[in-house]
Structures are given as structure tokens and as C-alpha cells.
Design an enzyme around this catalytic site. Structure first.
Site, mmCIF file in Angstrom:
data_model
loop_
_atom_site.group_PDB
_atom_site.id
_atom_site.type_symbol
_atom_site.label_atom_id
_atom_site.label_comp_id
_atom_site.label_asym_id
_atom_site.label_seq_id
_atom_site.Cartn_x
_atom_site.Cartn_y
_atom_site.Cartn_z
ATOM 1 N N ARG A 1 0.848 -1.217 0.000
ATOM 2 C CA ARG A 1 0.000 0.000 0.000
ATOM 3 C C ARG A 1 0.878 1.260 0.000
ATOM 4 O O ARG A 1 0.597 2.223 -0.671
ATOM 5 C CB ARG A 1 -0.911 0.050 1.243
ATOM 6 C CG ARG A 1 -1.739 -1.170 1.563
ATOM 7 C CD ARG A 1 -3.035 -1.175 0.781
ATOM 8 N NE ARG A 1 -2.833 -1.560 -0.604
ATOM 9 C CZ ARG A 1 -2.520 -2.808 -1.019
ATOM 10 N NH1 ARG A 1 -2.395 -3.790 -0.156
ATOM 11 N NH2 ARG A 1 -2.336 -3.080 -2.292
ATOM 12 N N HIS B 1 -7.843 6.920 11.162
ATOM 13 C CA HIS B 1 -7.370 5.536 11.102
ATOM 14 C C HIS B 1 -5.869 5.419 10.881
ATOM 15 O O HIS B 1 -5.388 4.367 10.471
ATOM 16 C CB HIS B 1 -8.146 4.763 10.018
ATOM 17 C CG HIS B 1 -9.603 4.599 10.355
ATOM 18 N ND1 HIS B 1 -10.566 4.249 9.447
ATOM 19 C CD2 HIS B 1 -10.251 4.741 11.545
ATOM 20 C CE1 HIS B 1 -11.747 4.181 10.052
ATOM 21 N NE2 HIS B 1 -11.588 4.490 11.315
ATOM 22 N N GLY C 1 -17.498 9.921 -0.082
ATOM 23 C CA GLY C 1 -16.895 8.632 -0.425
ATOM 24 C C GLY C 1 -16.704 7.676 0.731
ATOM 25 O O GLY C 1 -15.658 7.056 0.858
#
Ligand code: APR
Length: 229
Positions: free
Chosen positions: A56, A104, A169
Site C-alpha cells: 500500500r 485511522h 466517499g
């Protein structure tokens, strides 16, 4: 100056080329989410977890903010903005937003597995054997499923003080982030931009919710036009 709280989820970065979680059919780049994003997953197979986030992180070097991220920065000319994101990318930062709360965590940071306060800027892979200054293994600076969300209180306060809230989103399914919009007691207007909006309990309680059924690059400019009218 009116205050706007902007809540963003994976869909914000979809058009930059970062896959959302739920659009991928519940598998995250081929993995069960608990395997790669939970303390149990980390305990079972830290190599797999590091590899997942290393991939990622590498991808994040390859992508760029989209027109949605960029458009949001224009609001800072006329409003007091806080961006509260569930995303671990740095695309809001790179677009130029100035007040960003990462609920997060952040992909470009690593932290000690033992001393949580030891957090480092980290742009490259994290490997087994990379340690904090006290010799403990580093892990991604990510809030995994089942972990506390340290920035939640700060985010809750921003939403509670907001005159306007814009949700962009997010499938609005992952709590506590998805519940924040329920704290917008002082907001005169709430927008929700998503090509497949899913109205959770908190959104269903808002009488004059403006749903903009469009991708971020189209829906965000629409909201901005409405706000500058
Ligand atoms: N523009 C705007 N929204 C989009 C776009 C787009 N181009 N493409 C997809 N979406 C929307 C989808 O319709 C969906 O509602 O983005 C949302 C993505 O939902 P999720 O993948 O569930 O992402 P999010 O709500 O951010 O998930 C919350 O769950 O995956 C974990 O911890 C991770 O922070 C994440 C959390």
C-alpha cells in the site's frame, strides 16, 4: 467565518487509483480484512501484515491527489475547514488541505509496537527487525479493527462545532467513524457525496440531507458551487 467539517472515506481517493475496501467485494487486495488489519492478524503473521502495508505504501508513492482533493482546498478561502479522514493516504496533505485529522492512522508513519507514542515518518518498507529507538519492533501507524481510535474525541468536537458537514466517499458502515455525523447538532446543512450512497442510521436522522449521487471529482465541485452561491 463558518466552520465546515469534511468527513472523507476511501471513495475520496478512488479516482486517484486507490481501491476502496467494499467495492472490492469485501476482500482487501485479496485478503480477509482481519488477516491484515487487526491485532490478531499481526500476532499470527506479522510478515504478511507488513507486506500488505508495504505494498500500500509503495502504491501511495505512485498516485496523486485528484480534482476532488484539490477542489476541497478552495473552501479554505472562505471557511474554517477541518478534514476528518478515514483514509491512511496523504492525498489531502499533498493537495494542500491544512487541518487534517487522520482517524485511522497514516501509511507514511511507523510506530513502536510497545511504546505507542514513538511514531516516525516512514516512507519506505517496514521490515521485521526495524525497531524504535528502544529496540522494539515497528508496525504500521494504522488503527486496526478492534483498536481504539485516539483521534475520535478531537474529530467529534470538530463535527459538533460545524455549521456545515460534507461526507465524501464513505460507505458509512465502519464505526465509530460512521457515527460522527450524528454529532452535527449545530449544522445548518449536511452534504453526502457518493456514487452509491448508503444511508446509515445517523444519516437517516438528518431531515435536510443533500445527497449528491456522483463520484468525488464531480460531486465535490458541485458542493463547492452550492456553498459559494
Ligand atoms: N467518489 C466517491 N465515492 C466513491 C467513489 C468515487 N469515485 N468510488 C467509490 N466510492 C464510494 C463507494 O460507493 C463506497 O460508499 O466510496 C465508499 C467506499 O466505502 P468503503 O470501502 O467501505 O470505505 P470507507 O467507508 O472509507 O471504509 C471505512 O473501513 O476499510 C476500512 O479502515 C478502513 O477507513 C476504512 C474504513
Amino acid at each position: 467565518m463558518e466552520k465546515i467539517a469534511i468527513l472523507t472515506g476511501a471513495g475520496m481517493s478512488a479516482e486517484s487509483g486507490i481501491n476502496t475496501f467494499r467495492d472490492a467485494g469485501g476482500l482487501w487486495e485479496g485478503h480477509d480484512v482481519m488477516e491484515v488489519a487487526s491485532p490478531q492478524g499481526w500476532a499470527q503473521n506479522p510478515e504478511l501484515v507488513l507486506d500488505f502495508y508495504n505494498q500500500r505504501r509503495r502504491q501511495l508513492h505512485e498516485v496523486a491527489p485528484n480534482r476532488g482533493h484539490q477542489a476541497l482546498t478552495k473552501l479554505e478561502e472562505a471557511f474554517d475547514i477541518s478534514v476528518i479522514t478515514q483514509n491512511v493516504d496523504d492525498l489531502h496533505e499533498r493537495a494542500g488541505s491544512s487541518n487534517i485529522i487522520h482517524l485511522h492512522g497514516e501509511l507514511f508513519k511507523a510506530r513502536s509496537t510497545v511504546k505507542e507514542e514513538l511514531v516516525y515518518e516512514w516512507k519506505e518498507d517496514i521490515e521485521i527487525g526495524h525497531t524504535c529507538e528502544e529496540g522494539h519492533q515497528l508496525r504500521p501507524h494504522i488503527v486496526w479493527f478492534g483498536e481504539a481510535v485516539p483521534m475520535l474525541q478531537h474529530a467529534a468536537m470538530e463535527v459538533n462545532l460545524a455549521d456545515i458537514v460534507i461526507v465524501i466517499g464513505s460507505s458509512m458502515q465502519v464505526y465509530p467513524a460512521a457515527g460522527l455525523v450524528g454529532l452535527a447538532d449545530n449544522a445548518r446543512q449536511i452534504y453526502y457525496v457518493d456514487p452509491k450512497p448508503s444511508i446509515n442510521y445517523e444519516l437517516s436522522q438528518i431531515a435536510d440531507l443533500k445527497v449528491i449521487d456522483a463520484p468525488a471529482t464531480e460531486g465535490v465541485p458541485e458542493v463547492i458551487e452550492d456553498l459559494f452561491k
